[in-house]
Design a protein around this motif. Structure first.
Motif, short mmCIF file in Angstrom:
data_model
loop_
_atom_site.label_atom_id
_atom_site.label_comp_id
_atom_site.label_asym_id
_atom_site.label_seq_id
_atom_site.Cartn_x
_atom_site.Cartn_y
_atom_site.Cartn_z
N PRO A 103 0.78 -1.24 0.00
CA PRO A 103 0.00 0.00 0.00
C PRO A 103 0.82 1.29 0.00
O PRO A 103 0.36 2.30 -0.53
N ILE A 104 2.03 1.29 0.55
CA ILE A 104 2.83 2.51 0.62
C ILE A 104 3.94 2.51 -0.43
O ILE A 104 4.06 3.44 -1.23
N SER A 105 4.76 1.47 -0.45
CA SER A 105 5.90 1.42 -1.37
C SER A 105 5.49 1.04 -2.79
O SER A 105 6.27 1.22 -3.71
N THR A 106 4.31 0.50 -2.96
CA THR A 106 3.75 0.00 -4.23
C THR A 106 4.57 -1.14 -4.85
O THR A 106 4.38 -1.47 -6.01
N VAL A 107 5.44 -1.78 -4.07
CA VAL A 107 6.17 -2.95 -4.54
C VAL A 107 5.17 -4.09 -4.73
O VAL A 107 4.29 -4.30 -3.89
N SER A 108 5.29 -4.82 -5.83
CA SER A 108 4.43 -5.98 -6.09
C SER A 108 5.16 -7.24 -5.65
O SER A 108 6.30 -7.48 -6.07
N VAL A 109 4.50 -8.03 -4.82
CA VAL A 109 5.12 -9.24 -4.28
C VAL A 109 4.16 -10.41 -4.45
O VAL A 109 3.00 -10.33 -4.05
N MET A 110 4.68 -11.49 -5.04
CA MET A 110 3.92 -12.75 -5.08
C MET A 110 4.10 -13.39 -3.70
O MET A 110 5.19 -13.81 -3.34
N THR A 111 3.02 -13.43 -2.93
CA THR A 111 3.09 -13.83 -1.54
C THR A 111 2.47 -15.21 -1.34
O THR A 111 1.40 -15.49 -1.89
N ASP A 112 3.14 -16.02 -0.55
CA ASP A 112 2.62 -17.33 -0.18
C ASP A 112 1.38 -17.11 0.68
O ASP A 112 1.42 -16.35 1.65
N THR A 113 0.26 -17.74 0.33
CA THR A 113 -0.98 -17.56 1.10
C THR A 113 -0.88 -18.22 2.47
O THR A 113 -1.58 -17.83 3.40
N ASN A 114 -0.03 -19.25 2.60
CA ASN A 114 0.18 -19.89 3.89
C ASN A 114 1.26 -19.15 4.67
O ASN A 114 2.32 -18.86 4.14
N HIS A 115 0.98 -18.84 5.93
CA HIS A 115 1.97 -18.13 6.74
C HIS A 115 2.98 -19.12 7.32
O HIS A 115 2.67 -20.29 7.50
N PHE A 116 4.19 -18.61 7.59
CA PHE A 116 5.20 -19.46 8.23
C PHE A 116 5.33 -19.13 9.72
O PHE A 116 5.94 -19.88 10.47
N MET A 117 4.76 -17.99 10.15
CA MET A 117 4.77 -17.60 11.55
C MET A 117 3.49 -16.83 11.85
O MET A 117 2.91 -16.23 10.96
N TYR A 118 3.08 -16.86 13.14
CA TYR A 118 1.88 -16.11 13.56
C TYR A 118 2.07 -15.66 15.01
O TYR A 118 3.13 -15.90 15.61
N ASN A 119 1.04 -15.03 15.60
CA ASN A 119 1.09 -14.51 16.97
C ASN A 119 1.76 -15.47 17.95
O ASN A 119 2.53 -15.05 18.81
#
Length: 176
Positions: free
Chosen positions: A55-71
């Motif tokens: 949203p700020i840097s406007t960099v486009s990233v193909m992101t894994d939908t599965n997270h590797f870490m959480y809370n």
């Protein structure tokens, strides 16, 4: 027996988390902080990836939908300030992992050199970090991808409450 015990523990954790969230007046305990690996290269065959435009840097990233870490992999998050090479200060998020999180962070950074870590809170992108080295101390500074006028400390306080809540649930289940 161990498999049944693990299943029951997982089911109890899920039920406890659901009931705790359902009873709470504070929405922050329901929100997940998730860390996803990503890259600039699109892979048409990867069905578990989604294109995220920061949203700020406007960099486009193909992101894994599965997270590797959480809370549950975190101990705390702080607002931190670093000095950029040009001498300008930058505020951001400083996440501190627990031992399990430190292992996951190391594995993700070691296997995704040159890629990115995308941090989401409640499903929304809040931070981006270029992976320039394996991180083995469980501490990571992440550049915010939220408007600078937003109150970072308020967001960090909310995230810390969410971290504390999930860790209390985990402690409850582990003592069961």
């Amino acid at each position: 027996n161990n498999m049944i015990g693990n299943f029951l523990k997982s089911a109890f954790l899920g039920l406890l988390a659901f009931s705790l969230c359902a009873c709470s007046d504070d929405d922050s305990v329901k929100k997940l902080i998730t860390f996803h690996s990503g890259s600039e290269r699109a892979n048409a065959l990867a069905s578990n990836r989604t294109l995220e435009v920061m949203p700020i840097s406007t960099v486009s990233v193909m992101t894994d939908t599965n997270h590797f870490m959480y809370n549950g992999d975190l101990q705390k998050v702080h607002v931190a300030e670093v000095t950029l090479p040009d001498g300008k200060p930058m505020r951001g998020f400083y996440f501190i992992c627990n031992s399990r999180g430190a292992k996951r962070l190391f594995q993700a950074t070691a296997s995704n050199m040159g890629g990115y870590i995308v941090v989401k809170y409640d499903g929304n992108v809040i931070g981006l970090r270029r992976i320039d080295m394996p991180i083995n101390d469980g501490k990571i500074f992440v550049t915010p991808e939220i408007p600078l006028e937003d109150d970072l400390q308020k967001l960090v306080d909310e995230m810390n409450m969410a971290i504390e809540t999930i860790n209390e649930i985990k402690d409850e289940v582990n003592s069961w």
